[in-house]
Design an enzyme around this catalytic site. Structure first.
Site, PDB file in Angstrom:
ATOM      1  N   LYS A 116       1.245  -1.094  -0.306  1.00 55.82           N
ATOM      2  CA  LYS A 116      -0.238   0.101  -0.009  1.00 55.82           C
ATOM      3  C   LYS A 116       0.666   1.417   0.182  1.00 55.82           C
ATOM      4  CE  LYS A 116      -4.149  -1.423   1.897  1.00 55.82           C
ATOM      5  NZ  LYS A 116      -3.596  -3.122   1.337  1.00 55.82           N
ATOM      6  N   GLU A 200      -2.695   6.522   8.075  1.00 56.24           N
ATOM      7  CA  GLU A 200      -3.952   7.949   7.378  1.00 56.24           C
ATOM      8  C   GLU A 200      -4.985   8.261   8.194  1.00 56.24           C
ATOM      9  OE1 GLU A 200      -3.857   6.017   2.922  1.00 56.24           O
ATOM     10  OE2 GLU A 200      -5.537   5.653   4.202  1.00 56.24           O
ATOM     11  N   HIS A 235     -14.528  -2.801   9.460  1.00 57.09           N
ATOM     12  CA  HIS A 235     -13.675  -2.965   8.003  1.00 57.09           C
ATOM     13  C   HIS A 235     -13.617  -3.742   7.382  1.00 57.09           C
ATOM     14  CE1 HIS A 235     -12.274   0.598   9.389  1.00 57.09           C
ATOM     15  NE2 HIS A 235     -11.791   0.064  10.300  1.00 57.09           N
ATOM     16  N   ARG A 292      -7.354  -8.283  -8.215  1.00 53.23           N
ATOM     17  CA  ARG A 292      -8.119  -9.567  -8.416  1.00 53.23           C
ATOM     18  C   ARG A 292      -9.004  -9.547  -8.411  1.00 53.23           C
ATOM     19  NH1 ARG A 292     -10.707  -9.321  -3.648  1.00 53.23           N
ATOM     20  NH2 ARG A 292      -9.282  -8.241  -1.803  1.00 53.23           N
TER      21      ARG A 292
END
Length: 657
Positions: A116, A200, A235, A292
């Site tokens: 990431k 973040e 999440h 994917r």
């Protein structure tokens, strides 16, 4: 086109790929672990090859064993599904070296998007908008906490190599950061073999909107519009829909351009999803790219009239994309719900066991069921506990929503606890019905989603009492009239006494047969008259002015009532057995599911308050915290970190008071 492919996966997605291959005339090879020897995907495939023991690390994550299975079977290509090796660049390279086509993007694209932090830098260079945060290499807790303090709370800690909500925590204050970081890193290491995280800024009231992209080896890249996946728990996506409610044509075009720019930046080929966080002001930020096929891809298929697995196969075989951007259109609205074996009323703990009864909605032009199991199959502690995906389609969102409500009401599962009732309450909340969507929707609607909010009344208890006596007769009868436990006597009907529990309420009742019906007397309420018909497991009973129809099924001491768009579960109590259980486990806390003990959080002898975290368990790659049920003392632990424990194992010697 390929003649034979191997599917390096299991469960629902393996069955989904097999369905498309059958339609296209492509032979399929399944792989299976010890736990999946008799699984549905094994039964459906043309061939099946054993690849190892039940734990994924010893089977579905063994790239060498899967490649050997492909060679032995003569498969020309491998479809990785999602999860397991689907985003493993090393596996994609190994396939190429073995002369076997990997049905997915190039290894270079997986590498570029798999980390990431590196992906953020790449997207910044490509002009894709990013969320403010720290995406660097330093991982010292004090340094990361300082970065979070500088960004400003709340922040989101995310596993750099992660996905699926694993290794991710929202942190509200600096004091909570290091504990959340440690938990994230443990989960990330267990799930991805990489504890690296990034930090973040947490966007308040964010929507999670993702764009389906597709590229081919001829340089074409398109987007098949968006999916709104804002309804999440920890999440992890719970409900998904397409198109996103309230999406303007201008914003859709801007997000589509950003997504295709991201795909082109890494030379993308195949199916991929670019995920964005969208704020209430209309701004959106790149979050990650999943290299994917996504779990929620069916909603895109239903609104675009496409088969994305077929697209994957054609692109992997070197063919161009079946459609270009100007020929893609949105038609209608689709919603997907994930039916899981988990207990929503006990913190969504995974539930394991054999599916002794399984009835799902009938498939039609409006209802699609993607299932990886059938009645008689087992949900084991080794893999994701998904039972099926329910996907509905209609001309507009309101109509699709009504179809979803009906589909969820038609689900009947015995043998494991499911989230079906929770999902139905969820789609009926004001926030979801009115498309007031953001990732905090479930928390915001907590009161409406609480099972106690839909507490049962006397009519339900009376129904359960009548049906419990009939179910007991069916369970223990020998077919003779002397075995019927309905209270009939030569001198007049006798009353049958029983005690039932539903959630945390327990009631004692007496059921007496009277003419064409029954009278149910409560120890704590007025008698209730029940009239009507019972035929096998089906009932049609009148209580007052209301007619109740449905199915009543007995499983051991548990009675399930499916009907009237509700699913109720009652427990029949045996006073002798209850006393034995209380004496066996009094003063102990038990494992709520099979799993591995990760950490002991307090010292033996500690005095704790209600809700204090005592122990962390891991099951199905997610962490679950066992908390003190009351103020009291922890006298000791029966297991240590690293131990595997079974469902119901005694873990903590606890004394309340």
């Amino acid at each position: 086109m390929f003649n034979k492919i191997l599917i390096a996966n299991r469960g629902e997605i393996a069955c989904r790929v097999i369905a498309t291959c059958r339609r296209m005339g492509i032979a399929t090879v399944a792989v299976y672990s010890d736990a999946d020897r008799n699984a549905r995907h094994v039964r459906l495939a043309d061939e099946a090859i054993h690849i190892g023991a039940a734990p994924a690390a010893e089977s579905y994550l063994r790239a060498d064993v899967i490649l050997e299975a492909a060679r032995r079977s003569g498969a020309q290509a491998i479809h990785p599904g999602y999860g397991f090796l689907s985003e493993n660049a090393g596996f994609a390279r190994a396939c190429a070296e073995a002369g076997i086509v990997f049905i997915g993007p190039p290894a270079s694209a997986i590498d570029a998007m798999g980390d990431k932090s590196a992906a953020k830098a790449l997207m910044q260079a490509a002009g894709v908008p990013l969320t403010p945060g720290y995406h660097g290499e330093q991982q010292e807790p004090a340094f990361l906490r300082a970065q979070a303090d500088a960004i400003g709370y709340p922040v989101l800690i995310k596993a750099s190599a992660g996905g699926g909500g694993k290794g991710m925590r929202k942190v509200e204050a600096s004091a909570d950061f290091e504990a959340a970081l440690a938990s994230c890193q443990r989960e990330a290491q267990a799930s991805f073999g990489n504890a690296h995280v990034l930090v973040e800024k947490y966007v308040e009231r964010p929507r999670h909107i993702e764009i389906q992209v597709f590229g081919d080896s001829h340089g074409n890249v398109v987007y098949l519009f968006e999916r709104d996946c804002s309804v999440q728990r920890r999440h992890q996506k719970v409900l998904e829909e397409a198109p996103a409610p309230g999406m303007t044509a201008e914003r859709r075009a801007a997000m589509g351009k950003a997504a295709t720019d991201a795909a082109r930046a890494v030379g993308y080929v195949g199916a991929g999803t670019v995920e964005f966080i969208a704020g209430p002001d209309g701004d959106f930020y790149f979050m990650e790219m999943n290299t994917r096929l996504q779990v929620e891809h069916p909603v895109t298929e239903l609104i675009t009239g496409t088969d994305l697995v077929e697209w994957q196969l054609r692109v992997a075989a070197g063919q161009p994309l079946p459609l270009q951007q100007d020929r893609l259109r949105i038609h209608g609205h689709a919603i997907e719900a994930r039916l899981y074996a988990e207990d929503a009323d006990r913190g969504f703990l995974p539930s394991t066991g054999t599916l002794r009864h399984l009835r799902l909605p009938q498939a039609s032009a409006h209802v699609r069921v993607d299932a990886g199991v059938e009645q008689g199959d087992a949900i084991t502690p080794f893999y994701d506990p998904m039972i099926a995906k329910l996907i509905v389609w209609d001309e507009d969102r309101d109509s699709a929503l009504q179809r979803m409500q009906r589909a969820l009401a038609q689900c009947q599962v015995i043998g494991v606890t499911t989230n079906a009732a929770f999902l139905r309450r969820l789609v009926m909340t004001d926030s979801f019905r009115h498309a007031n969507l953001d990732t905090a929707l479930i928390e915001r609607e907590r009161d409406a989603l609480d099972i106690h909010h839909a507490a049962v009344g006397d009519a339900d208890w009376a129904l359960a009492a009548v049906l419990a006596t009939r179910a007991e007769a069916s369970a223990h009868g020998d077919g003779s009239p002397w075995a019927i436990a309905d209270g009939w006597r030569l001198a007049g009907a006798a009353a049958r006494s029983l005690t039932l529990e539903q959630l945390e309420q327990r009631r004692a009742m007496q059921v007496q047969r009277l003419g064409n019906g029954w009278q149910v007397c409560f120890d704590d309420g007025e008698p209730v008259q029940v009239e009507g018909q019972l035929q096998g497991d089906t009932y049609a009973l009148q209580v007052g002015e209301r007619l109740y129809r449905g199915d009543a099924l007995r499983d051991g001491a548990t009675l399930y009532l499916f009907g009237n768009a509700r699913q109720l579960r009652f427990t029949l109590h045996d006073p002798v057995a209850d006393a034995d259980t209380a004496s066996d486990h009094g003063g102990s806390l038990l494992a709520p599911m099979p799993g591995r003990v990760v950490a002991l959080l307090v010292e033996p002898g500690s005095t704790v308050s209600r809700g204090t975290p005592l122990l962390v368990m891991e099951a199905m790659k997610m962490e679950h915290t066992l908390q003190a049920p009351a103020d009291g003392t922890v006298h000791g632990f029966r297991a240590k970190a690293g131990d595997q424990v079974g469902d119901g194992a005694v873990l903590v010697d606890f004394e309340a008071g």
